[in-house]
Design a protein around this motif. Structure first.
Motif, PDB file in Angstrom:
ATOM      1  N   GLN A  44       0.859  -1.193   0.000  1.00  0.00           N
ATOM      2  CA  GLN A  44       0.000   0.000   0.000  1.00  0.00           C
ATOM      3  C   GLN A  44       0.898   1.248   0.000  1.00  0.00           C
ATOM      4  O   GLN A  44       1.829   1.344   0.801  1.00  0.00           O
TER       5      GLN A  44
ATOM      6  N   PRO B 260      -4.928 -10.319   8.400  1.00  0.00           N
ATOM      7  CA  PRO B 260      -3.615 -10.361   9.080  1.00  0.00           C
ATOM      8  C   PRO B 260      -3.731 -10.056  10.567  1.00  0.00           C
ATOM      9  O   PRO B 260      -2.988 -10.633  11.365  1.00  0.00           O
TER      10      PRO B 260
ATOM     11  N   ASN C  73       6.421  -4.225   8.471  1.00  0.00           N
ATOM     12  CA  ASN C  73       5.990  -4.315   9.879  1.00  0.00           C
ATOM     13  C   ASN C  73       6.801  -5.373  10.622  1.00  0.00           C
ATOM     14  O   ASN C  73       6.981  -6.491  10.116  1.00  0.00           O
ATOM     15  N   VAL C  74       7.262  -5.007  11.809  1.00  0.00           N
ATOM     16  CA  VAL C  74       8.008  -5.965  12.637  1.00  0.00           C
ATOM     17  C   VAL C  74       7.316  -6.010  13.999  1.00  0.00           C
ATOM     18  O   VAL C  74       7.134  -4.963  14.630  1.00  0.00           O
ATOM     19  N   SER C  75       6.934  -7.203  14.424  1.00  0.00           N
ATOM     20  CA  SER C  75       6.182  -7.298  15.687  1.00  0.00           C
ATOM     21  C   SER C  75       7.134  -7.273  16.885  1.00  0.00           C
ATOM     22  O   SER C  75       8.337  -7.490  16.751  1.00  0.00           O
TER      23      SER C  75
ATOM     24  N   ASP D  57       0.963   2.826  14.267  1.00  0.00           N
ATOM     25  CA  ASP D  57      -0.254   2.994  15.088  1.00  0.00           C
ATOM     26  C   ASP D  57       0.011   3.944  16.265  1.00  0.00           C
ATOM     27  O   ASP D  57      -0.426   3.686  17.407  1.00  0.00           O
TER      28      ASP D  57
ATOM     29  N   GLY E  69      -5.147   5.753   7.327  1.00  0.00           N
ATOM     30  CA  GLY E  69      -6.613   5.603   7.228  1.00  0.00           C
ATOM     31  C   GLY E  69      -7.316   6.741   6.518  1.00  0.00           C
ATOM     32  O   GLY E  69      -8.481   7.024   6.817  1.00  0.00           O
TER      33      GLY E  69
HETATM   34  P1  C2E Z   1      -0.835  -1.646  10.018  1.00  0.00           P
HETATM   35  O1  C2E Z   1       0.568  -1.938  10.026  1.00  0.00           O
HETATM   36  O2  C2E Z   1      -1.298  -0.437  10.738  1.00  0.00           O
HETATM   37  O3  C2E Z   1      -1.319  -1.603   8.511  1.00  0.00           O
HETATM   38  C1  C2E Z   1      -2.266  -0.787   8.020  1.00  0.00           C
HETATM   39  C2  C2E Z   1      -3.565  -1.501   7.999  1.00  0.00           C
HETATM   40  O4  C2E Z   1      -4.573  -0.518   7.751  1.00  0.00           O
HETATM   41  C3  C2E Z   1      -3.660  -2.488   6.880  1.00  0.00           C
HETATM   42  O5  C2E Z   1      -4.539  -3.502   7.266  1.00  0.00           O
HETATM   43  C4  C2E Z   1      -4.317  -1.679   5.800  1.00  0.00           C
HETATM   44  O6  C2E Z   1      -4.992  -2.452   4.832  1.00  0.00           O
HETATM   45  C5  C2E Z   1      -5.265  -0.912   6.604  1.00  0.00           C
HETATM   46  N1  C2E Z   1      -5.632   0.352   5.912  1.00  0.00           N
HETATM   47  C6  C2E Z   1      -4.867   1.129   5.133  1.00  0.00           C
HETATM   48  N2  C2E Z   1      -5.578   2.198   4.689  1.00  0.00           N
HETATM   49  C7  C2E Z   1      -6.824   2.068   5.228  1.00  0.00           C
HETATM   50  C8  C2E Z   1      -8.022   2.878   5.155  1.00  0.00           C
HETATM   51  O7  C2E Z   1      -8.067   3.887   4.490  1.00  0.00           O
HETATM   52  N3  C2E Z   1      -9.097   2.418   5.866  1.00  0.00           N
HETATM   53  C9  C2E Z   1      -9.062   1.284   6.586  1.00  0.00           C
HETATM   54  N4  C2E Z   1     -10.161   0.930   7.245  1.00  0.00           N
HETATM   55  N5  C2E Z   1      -7.947   0.510   6.680  1.00  0.00           N
HETATM   56  C10 C2E Z   1      -6.842   0.926   5.994  1.00  0.00           C
HETATM   57  P2  C2E Z   1      -4.179  -4.979   7.176  1.00  0.00           P
HETATM   58  O8  C2E Z   1      -3.436  -5.213   5.950  1.00  0.00           O
HETATM   59  O9  C2E Z   1      -5.421  -5.714   7.443  1.00  0.00           O
HETATM   60  O10 C2E Z   1      -3.185  -5.136   8.346  1.00  0.00           O
HETATM   61  C11 C2E Z   1      -3.577  -5.071   9.627  1.00  0.00           C
HETATM   62  C12 C2E Z   1      -2.432  -5.108  10.569  1.00  0.00           C
HETATM   63  O11 C2E Z   1      -1.810  -6.378  10.544  1.00  0.00           O
HETATM   64  C13 C2E Z   1      -1.332  -4.139  10.231  1.00  0.00           C
HETATM   65  O12 C2E Z   1      -1.640  -2.863  10.647  1.00  0.00           O
HETATM   66  C14 C2E Z   1      -0.184  -4.727  10.992  1.00  0.00           C
HETATM   67  O13 C2E Z   1      -0.239  -4.389  12.325  1.00  0.00           O
HETATM   68  C15 C2E Z   1      -0.467  -6.176  10.861  1.00  0.00           C
HETATM   69  N6  C2E Z   1       0.364  -6.663   9.787  1.00  0.00           N
HETATM   70  C16 C2E Z   1       0.088  -6.703   8.488  1.00  0.00           C
HETATM   71  N7  C2E Z   1       1.108  -7.247   7.814  1.00  0.00           N
HETATM   72  C17 C2E Z   1       2.054  -7.514   8.769  1.00  0.00           C
HETATM   73  C18 C2E Z   1       3.341  -8.046   8.728  1.00  0.00           C
HETATM   74  O14 C2E Z   1       3.869  -8.381   7.664  1.00  0.00           O
HETATM   75  N8  C2E Z   1       4.045  -8.193   9.900  1.00  0.00           N
HETATM   76  C19 C2E Z   1       3.473  -7.798  11.059  1.00  0.00           C
HETATM   77  N9  C2E Z   1       4.206  -7.955  12.192  1.00  0.00           N
HETATM   78  N10 C2E Z   1       2.281  -7.302  11.133  1.00  0.00           N
HETATM   79  C20 C2E Z   1       1.569  -7.125   9.988  1.00  0.00           C
END
Ligand code: C2E
Ligand code: MG
Ligand code: MG
Length: 680
Positions: A435, A464, A506-508, A569, A624
């Motif tokens: 993204q 995710p 992203n790194v947890s 975040d 967002g």
């Molecule tokens: P994040 O790192 O804060 O990623 C952004 C999340 O917000 C992503 O959701 C993205 O799709 C979503 N997003 C972006 N723009 C918008 C928007 O305009 N509106 C809304 N409602 N959502 C938006 P996603 O992909 O579902 O990921 C959720 C979370 O999962 C991520 O939050 C991150 O914390 C975790 N995550 C995702 N990929 C990874 C990864 O490869 N490693 C780790 N450790 N965590 C990940």
């Protein structure tokens, strides 16, 4: 013989009865007789076998032979007619005796040719009768008449004799032929016998060769059967055995469980227990000392398991550093005894292993599930034992833990999902979507954030947020995070450059603090060849909450490499801001919740974050941003960068080029607008 006799008689007559009055005529006669005899001798010499016997003699020979006989007869007829009357009576007696003797002899000798015999007899006796009739005594007349009678009688005799002589000759000839045939047959028989003997010898030789060939073929066949047998055994071993440890493999284990389970359920016989064994610290050893050492350790531990579980139904390698043992319990329904057996196994596995560079110690954690108490389906029992291991591991490992029914179906489902996630990581079944993070002033793309995606084979897309949390809980996050980092660095090589500065990953918290994060980072960079300055690490605030020297050291090390750090975040969790001064951070990503609640205090907070970051020299990304209105409002607040569905949803790598091109052209015409593509 006849010729010699005729010659002798002629000479006798010439000496004893030569006529005194006609010496010249007599000499001519004698010469004629000798010439005729010479001719006959020549004819016989040409055909040395008795000509009379040769009834089938050639006509030329018969003509010459008959001519010789007739000429002889004529000679004697001439003698009788020319000289007989002038001879004294005693010489006449001699001559008539000789002539009669010749006539009689000729009749016998020539009996096979009757016409010739009769001609000869006539030529001899008729002139004699004529000469006698010309005599002046009665006796002469009588003798002449007797001669004629004799001629007539001899005709009859010849006729009679010729038949039997011909028959005798025929028989003699047949005998001769038969004899020749018999000799011939004997010769042929001898030849046949010789040939028979040869073919017998050849047959013996052929039999020997055949026997030899059969022996050789039998040997080859036996060898082939032997080879096939060992090949089949090898195949069977491969199908049922783990090649590294020679323990049973999963397919063998399933067969044993299936064979054991129904019998137990039906008959209520003694139950069986499944031990799921997970080695502790094996992965570290394998990574640190190499796979060859890891394999050696696995073999030693497999040997120990086999020794402890000598009477077990099955000792199997489940995969990696996991093993399953199925055994009948010593004591029915005594869980404590089952657990104690597991502890004994742990003790055996924990004994030091001598390696070339010194001893190592590997521990084990064991989960126990029982049939039929915990379940009746073999697969389910193994799963429950696996769950029990997981629980035991969460409590620190190194113990034997029994499955508890109260963990319930939800726990089982989560556990299954976790196992599926682990398999997905191992089999590369995950993927990354990206993204964009966009500059609000000029529409430039600062970065793409990598977001992991998992499509479960039966459950479909799993968010995710759900499976990342699950991975953190189970510890799989370390491997998941390493996979994401490696994949993102590799894929970013395609789009990082003029059109986009970097990729954000992203790194947890757990990934950051567990395992050797720096080593993973270095490996991902080295492996992909990505410039460290093109990488940004997104950490959540909880990382900073730990506030330890180790976290600080790691953050500094990351920064030293040129890799950027952002706080994801931001504002959603830990709220002490003091860490912002202490930790080397580049960017703050304002949590989406503030944008959502823009009118309920969100705007105030975003403003505060923006002014604070300006004074600290940090960049800010607002997350967002879904609408143009929000974009305008945050821009008015002074935000420079944003991320959200307004610009693009996360998209697979293959769509990035297209999106970048479309974005560039829409920015050129209207910098405030940007196309929205990516995830639905
Ligand atoms: P994040 O790192 O804060 O990623 C952004 C999340 O917000 C992503 O959701 C993205 O799709 C979503 N997003 C972006 N723009 C918008 C928007 O305009 N509106 C809304 N409602 N959502 C938006 P996603 O992909 O579902 O990921 C959720 C979370 O999962 C991520 O939050 C991150 O914390 C975790 N995550 C995702 N990929 C990874 C990864 O490869 N490693 C780790 N450790 N965590 C990940
Ligand atoms: Mg993020
Ligand atoms: Mg975020």
């Amino acid at each position: 013989m006849a010729i010699v006799m005729t010659l002798v008689a002629t000479l006798v007559v010439a000496v004893a009865a030569a006529p005194a009055g006609h010496p010249a005529t007599f000499d001519a006669w004698l010469a004629s007789v000798i010439a005729v005899l010479g001719f006959r001798a020549w004819n016989v010499w040409r055909f040395p076998r008795d000509p009379v016997l040769r009834l089938d003699a050639s006509p030329a020979f018969l003509v010459r032979f008959a001519a010789g006989i007739v000429l002889t007869g004529l000679c004697w007829a001439a003698f009788v007619l020319l000289f007989y009357r002038d001879l004294p009576s005693h010489e006449q007696t001699l001559v008539s005796t000789v002539v009669t003797a010749f006539a009689t002899g000729g009749m016998t000798v020539l009996a096979s040719l009757p016409w010739l015999a009769m001609t000869y007899t006539m030529l001899m006796l008729v002139p004699m009768a004529v000469a006698l009739f010309a005599g002046d005594t009665r006796a002469d007349l009588m003798l002449g008449a007797l001669s004629l009678i004799y001629v007539v009688l001899s005709f009859g005799t010849v006729r009679m004799a010729s038949g039997s002589i011909r028959e005798a000759i025929r028989l003699a000839r047949e005998n001769a032929n038969l004899f020749v045939e018999a000799v011939d047959r004997e010769a042929r028989m001898r030849t046949l016998n010789t040939e028979l003997e040869h073919s017998r010898q050849a047959q013996i030789a052929a039999n020997e060769r055949l026997e030899h060939t059969v022996r050789r073929r039998t040997m080859l066949l036996e060898k082939e059967i032997e080879e096939r047998k060992s090949y089949q055994e090898r195949l069977e071993r491969l199908a049922n055995e783990d090649p590294l440890t020679a323990l049973a493999n999963r397919s063998r284990l399933n067969a044993v469980l299936n064979a054991a389970a129904p019998a137990q359920a039906d008959s209520g016989q003694s139950r069986f227990v499944v031990y799921f064994i997970d080695l502790d610290r094996f992965k570290e050893l394998n990574d640190g000392l190499g796979h060859a050492t890891g394999d050696r350790v696995l073999r030693v531990l497999a040997q120990r398991m086999r020794a402890v579980a000598a009477r077990a139904l099955c000792v199997a390698r489940w995969g990696g550093d996991e093993f399953v043992i199925v055994r009948r319990p010593d004591d029915d329904d005594d869980e404590a005894a089952d657990l104690a057996w597991g502890d004994r196994l742990i003790a055996a596995l924990s004994a030091p292993i001598e390696l070339d560079h010194g001893p190592v110690q590997i521990g084990a954690t064991i989960g126990v599930a029982r049939h039929p108490a915990d379940g009746t389906n073999p697969e389910q029992i193994v799963r429950l034992a696996d769950m029990a291991v997981f629980h035991a591991k969460q409590q620190g490992g190194g113990v034997t833990c029994a499955y508890r029914a109260e963990w319930g179906a939800l726990a089982e489902e989560r556990h299954e999902l976790m196992q599926a996630l682990r398999r997905a990581i191992d089999t590369d079944a995950l993927e990354l979507h990206y993204q964009p993070i966009v500059d609000l002033a000029d529409g430039r793309v600062h970065a793409f954030e990598a977001l992991v995606r998992w499509r479960h084979p039966t459950l479909g897309n799993i968010p995710p947020a759900r499976f990342v949390a699950l991975a953190e809980e189970s510890g799989h996050i370390v491997r998941l995070g390493a996979w994401v980092l490696r994949r993102a660095c590799r894929e970013a090589r395609r789009f990082v450059g003029d059109r986009c500065e970097r990729v954000a990953v992203n790194v947890s918290v757990r990934q950051f603090s567990q395992g050797d994060f720096l080593a993973v980072l270095d490996e991902a960079l080295a492996d992909s060849g990505l410039d460290p300055r093109a990488l940004e690490i997104e950490l959540t605030e909880s990382v900073f909450a730990e506030d330890t020297d180790q976290v600080l050291a790691t953050l500094r090390a990351i920064r030293r490499r040129g890799v950027r750090i952002s706080i994801d975040d931001f504002g959603a969790g830990y709220s002490s801001l003091s860490y912002l001064q202490r930790f080397p951070v580049h960017t703050l990503k304002v949590d989406r919740s503030f944008v959502r609640d823009l009118d309920n205090g969100g705007e105030t907070i975003i403003s505060a974050v923006l002014s604070m970051s300006r004074s600290l020299g940090l960049e800010v990304v607002v997350e967002g941003v879904e609408t143009e209105a929000i974009r305008a409002r945050i821009r008015a607040l002074g935000a420079l960068c944003a991320q959200g569905y307004l610009f693009a949803r996360p998209m697979p790598p293959r769509e990035i080029d297209g999106w970048l091109a479309a974005h560039a052209s829409s920015v050129a015409t209207n910098p405030s607008a940007a196309p929205v593509l990516g995830d639905a």
